[in-house]
Scaffold this active site. Structure first.
Site, mmCIF file in Angstrom:
data_model
loop_
_atom_site.group_PDB
_atom_site.id
_atom_site.type_symbol
_atom_site.label_atom_id
_atom_site.label_comp_id
_atom_site.label_asym_id
_atom_site.label_seq_id
_atom_site.Cartn_x
_atom_site.Cartn_y
_atom_site.Cartn_z
ATOM 1 N N ASN A 1 -21.148 12.439 17.481
ATOM 2 C CA ASN A 1 -20.837 12.480 16.054
ATOM 3 C C ASN A 1 -21.525 11.339 15.306
ATOM 4 O O ASN A 1 -22.017 11.532 14.180
ATOM 5 C CB ASN A 1 -19.322 12.402 15.835
ATOM 6 C CG ASN A 1 -18.614 13.690 16.221
ATOM 7 O OD1 ASN A 1 -19.170 14.778 16.076
ATOM 8 N ND2 ASN A 1 -17.396 13.564 16.721
ATOM 9 N N ASP B 1 -19.632 19.663 16.132
ATOM 10 C CA ASP B 1 -19.001 20.984 16.100
ATOM 11 C C ASP B 1 -19.788 21.994 16.927
ATOM 12 O O ASP B 1 -19.202 22.838 17.618
ATOM 13 C CB ASP B 1 -18.897 21.476 14.651
ATOM 14 C CG ASP B 1 -17.883 20.667 13.844
ATOM 15 O OD1 ASP B 1 -17.077 19.955 14.461
ATOM 16 O OD2 ASP B 1 -17.916 20.764 12.594
ATOM 17 N N GLU C 1 -11.956 16.586 21.534
ATOM 18 C CA GLU C 1 -12.879 17.057 22.552
ATOM 19 C C GLU C 1 -12.172 17.372 23.863
ATOM 20 O O GLU C 1 -12.804 17.451 24.932
ATOM 21 C CB GLU C 1 -13.976 16.025 22.800
ATOM 22 C CG GLU C 1 -13.507 14.677 23.370
ATOM 23 C CD GLU C 1 -13.093 13.687 22.292
ATOM 24 O OE1 GLU C 1 -13.104 12.481 22.577
ATOM 25 O OE2 GLU C 1 -12.769 14.120 21.171
#
Length: 431
Positions: free
Chosen positions: A299, A308, A334
């Site tokens: 990220n 995503d 996650e």
């Protein structure tokens, strides 16, 4: 107009229904001829009624043909084989041929019964033939008058035809009768003819009013039927929409929107079902919890859209590599979980190990960059005393945490004694 409707229909409910239909242009009915003002609506009504009307017309035509031929018998006894009988017989046979020809045509094409043109033509032919009785059978003049009155009513109530056409034939019959009486009884004065006209007008008005009422009510019923069918279709559509909405709500309540896997709420329901079956069938039940390694870096370095996409790829690999009976879900972030019915602890560890190999060998392409994905898995088997998902998750999470602490990218088993044991396969994981 309201007074006329009330005098004929009588019932306030019927009048209210007529007014309701009249307020909608599609279903408005022309007052005098009792037909829908909209041509398409009238055509739809005629298609709807054509088979029933054709059946009624065939019945009327068959009866007419039989009566034509039967009345030849009293003609014979009254006239013998003279010229008068021959003319009447020819008339009856000719009209009967026309009637039977129309009957055959209606049998082939039922829509002819609703159009009314050929029915009117045959009625006029029969009417012209009937006038011969006034000339050739003056001895039964009183019966001919009575039969004329009956015939004028039957034109409206027995032979199916459009109201305007039936009125045309009836008026033509009345005028022909007055003309024939004037020719055969020249001594009758204007008063007698006026009385005769009033007498002939009575069955015409009675037959017209009866047929008008029937035509009005039939079209009203058709309009109500079409309206109810439309309401049923709309109701069915609404039911389907509600069903689709309920299904969408169910999916929203049970499915993780990003990955399409089961969410925590749905997972708990499925676990309770599988746990009960495992107890009933005395079969093992194992759970694999795996967490993506260094997912925060994905990220931070590539953005949340890339994160995503990684999560969606992991979900796809879950669907492709686990069994159909295995229940996959996303706990959040996650973290993923897989419930494996009928699978022991070490077998579940083997399956988790193979999945981690597949995951490591499937880079995720994002904006031209292939992102490598690794994960650490903790595996726990349902113990005899466990009856809650939280307990099993806690042990699997403890094994997962041990795997994170000892190097990541590995499978750790939650041993029955509470210890965390690294699963060592014959072939090492992809580094």
């Amino acid at each position: 107009m309201r007074k006329r409707l009330r005098s004929v229909l009588g019932s306030p409910e019927e009048l209210e229904g007529m007014e309701l239909l009249a307020s909608t242009p599609q279903w408005r009915i022309a007052f005098w001829w009792a037909e829908f003002s909209d041509p398409e609506t009238e055509a739809g009504y005629q298609r709807h009624c054509q088979h029933f009307t054709a059946h009624q017309l065939k019945l009327a035509l068959g009866t007419w043909a039989v009566l034509l031929l039967l009345f030849a018998i009293p003609d014979y006894f009254a006239l013998g084989w003279g010229q008068g009988f021959g003319l009447l017989l020819a008339m009856r046979l000719g009209v009967a041929v026309c009637v039977l020809a129309l009957l055959r045509a209606v049998r082939r094409d039922p829509s002819l019964a609703m159009r009314g043109v050929w029915t009117t033509v045959v009625e006029l032919i029969g009417l012209a033939g009937f006038m011969l009785l006034y000339v050739l059978r003056p001895d039964i003049a009183i019966w001919t008058y009575a039969l004329t009155l009956l015939m004028l009513i039957m034109l409206f109530v027995f032979v199916p035809n459009r109201l305007a056409f039936a009125l045309l034939v009836a008026v033509a019959g009345a005028l022909s009768t007055i003309a024939m009486v004037s020719l055969t009884r020249p001594g009758r004065g204007a008063t007698d003819l006026a009385v005769l006209s009033l007498v002939l007008a009575l069955p015409i008005l009675t037959g017209f009013a009866s047929a008008w009422r029937v035509q009005m009510l039939q079209r009203q019923q058709y309009a109500l039927l079409m309206a109810s069918q439309r309401s049923n279709r709309l109701l069915q559509q609404e039911v389907e929409q509600r069903r689709a909405l309920q299904e969408a709500l169910r999916i929203q309540a049970s499915i993780d929107p990003l990955t399409g896997l089961n969410n925590r709420r749905e997972y708990e329901k499925l676990f309770a079902h599988e746990m009960a079956r495992a107890r009933r069938e005395s079969r093992p039940l194992s759970l694999v919890m795996f967490d993506l390694d260094h997912f925060k870096n994905v990220n931070d370095e590539h953005g949340h859209a890339a994160g995503d996409e990684v999560l969606r790829t992991v979900a796809r690999l879950c669907r492709e590599n686990f069994r159909e009976v295995d229940i996959t879900g996303r706990l959040g972030g996650e973290e993923f979980v897989v419930l494996m019915p009928g699978t022991s602890l070490r077998d579940a560890g083997e399956v988790a190990f193979r999945f981690l190999q597949v995951l490591a060998g499937t880079p995720v392409p994002v904006d031209g960059i292939a992102i490598s994905v690794r994960a650490t898995a903790g595996v726990a088997e349902l113990m005899p005393h466990e009856d809650q998902l939280e307990t099993l998750l806690h042990r699997a999470d403890h094994a997962l945490y041990a795997g994170k602490q000892t190097g990541r990218n590995r499978v750790v088993l939650a041993a029955p004694d509470g210890q965390a044991e690294r699963f060592v396969p014959r072939t090492p994981l992809v580094p």
